[in-house]
Motif scaffolding. Sequence first.
Motif: not given
Lengths: 399, 329
Positions: A251, A253, A296, B22, B24, B131-132, B134-136, B138
């Motif tokens: 993932d 991380r 981030r 999504h 991804t 993916r980063l 996609a998490d942020k 809508d």
Amino acid sequence: MTIAFTNARLVCPAGERTGVLVVAGERIVAGDAPPDATVIDCGGKHLAPAIVDLGAFKVDKAACRAGGIVRVGLMPDQSPVLDDPGIVRRAATMGKPELWVHPLAAATRGLRCEDLAEMAITASAGARAVATGRRWIGDSGLMRKVLAYARDLDLTVVSHAEDAGLVGDAVATDGLTATLLGLSSAPASAEALAIARDLLLAEETGARLHLRQVTTAAGFDLVRAAKRRGVRVTCGITPAHLLLSDIAVSDFRTFAHLSPPLRSEADRQACLAALADGTVDVLSSGHDPRGPEEKRLPFADAAPGAAGATTLLALGLNLRESAGLSMERLFALLSANPARILGLDTGTLQPDEAADLVLFDPHAPWQITTERDGNTPFDGLPVQGRVLRVWKGGKEIAA
Amino acid sequence: MPPAPATTSAYPPGRLAFPHRHLTGIMGLQPHEILFLLDTAEEWIEPNRTRAAPDKRLAGLTQINAFFENSTRTLLSFEIAGKRLGADVVNMHAAQSSVKKGETLIDTAVTLNAMRADVIVIRHMSSGAVRLIADKVDCPVLNAGDGRHEHPTQALLDALTIRRRRGRVEGQRVVICGDILHSRVARSNMLALTALAAEVRVCAPSTLMPPEIEAFGVAAFTDFDAALEGADVVMMLRVQNERMSGGFIPSTREFHARYGLTLDRLARAKPDALVLHPGPMNRGVEIDSDVADHLTRSAITEQVEMGVAVRMACLDVLTRGARGVEGWA
């Protein structure tokens, strides 16, 4: 002022016992408490030598207080680099009185791995050892000179052991996780290769070598064999490599993006075995707090490193169960051994040592969170063991 | 681990045919979900060819193609796919964007989100970047290639091409040859093709082979001739020029000698074996022109055609929830 710590579980090098510890001024003293001593009732909790954190990247007073750390061996990778007596002197005083910083001076000027740094004058300015920083010194000729010169001054050389050529731009260890995620990876042998060279050169020069983090089975095999031969080598590890394998980076991380990277499960098991059999000398936090601007980001672009000062003791207590360590052995790893490597008169509860103490409840449960504990890969992990009070040189440090 | 192989797009009762927000990667998709996307893409092939009455089902939606890495064909393919469906397509090139001014990826993502995009297509040079983002945001996010991680629409269009030309994917012996280590196309294809029960072989010099590749359920070869024996499909990957000058391979001519797909070499595969290449090709390096341009064997231009259909299908399926399509809202 004399203080009598009563009703405490004392963690001594010679075994755990219930009793009274007497502190006069800044030192632990032998014998009974005088009648006029201030009494601190420890309520049956554990009183241990406070933690000496060898190889942190930032002076973080609040985190250290929360984690029961009163002395820090500060890595030279600061801005500016700890390679100049003025800078070292400033670093050595920046945490006082509650946190004593023992700078590890740069082994090479500017940590550029080109020229020897001024080890003698930085040592007289307060440096307790020299370190190669986050990087390995790739030039073997230079590393030999670093070790030989440090030996003359009786300074330990703290080395980061990862062969730079094999590592390249890698951010993970070769394995299924790195392949699935498409992360650039390096073989775990990059560590053993670097350790083998550093050990040979330390043996040849008679220098004292501390491998800040050993994280692979092959690396520990080399250290074990060298210790048997009488090479003056010690080694350390952080809880992350003992409790996590490379699956933790699934993932993407970035809080699990560490240097060296997390290893395979087999290597993690070898780390636990080395902890249990005494090969590991030091358990440290590797405290390297990073803000969102550095974490981030896509995995490979994020900075490596994890915050660890607040969680070190609790994770150490957790490891005590899984690796079968006694409480004395745990505090040898956290306090006595790092103090010895840095040449400090602290780390045990023996008379005449500095009264650096931590009172803790090994059973108090809490949960690690990134909100409070920073960029930790252990977000959400329930742990046991809470620091209650901390004293530096007989003076209590307010929370 | 790849999911258990399946050959139909029938899905468990009570669930959506494609329950993901999504796209991804192929990782995490069930075989029936992959087949559902292929079946949906299939429906667009004829309309695309015949210029049938336009179906503007994405009319009024804004599609942003955020490309942080240079691309010509993939960007065009997504742009055409969006426009055929009636979406308002906006392209953002990193070279002209505030990324050059030091804006972080997340800030860029939040900005795109604030502009109320309905679907975002992203290409980025770092694995995991999509993916980063996609998490942020809508809206649905489509991965158009992230680092060496995944390039799912490429794998889907390859599977579709194979299925149409060979009748099925199951049981086909597919050889993927070239720079496997740095290739997101190879990763997504290994996942998709093994999920669809193809027999996948990967072939590369050891310097360009990722560790533990067998865990994908593929067989690894360093000898191209051996890998080609009995192949139904030969997929050649582009070798980046910067990897050819001694870093990973001694030279282009040495690579061609060991791994170049020539007509002679192709003879080791089945007589009707299909040749694929995600493009752009290095003619004379990984593939000879007489193979690339072979009238019956090469499906390279057909791959490009399938690409548009596959991307239309993905854009359609991912926006069904937002468009309130019956059964999807």
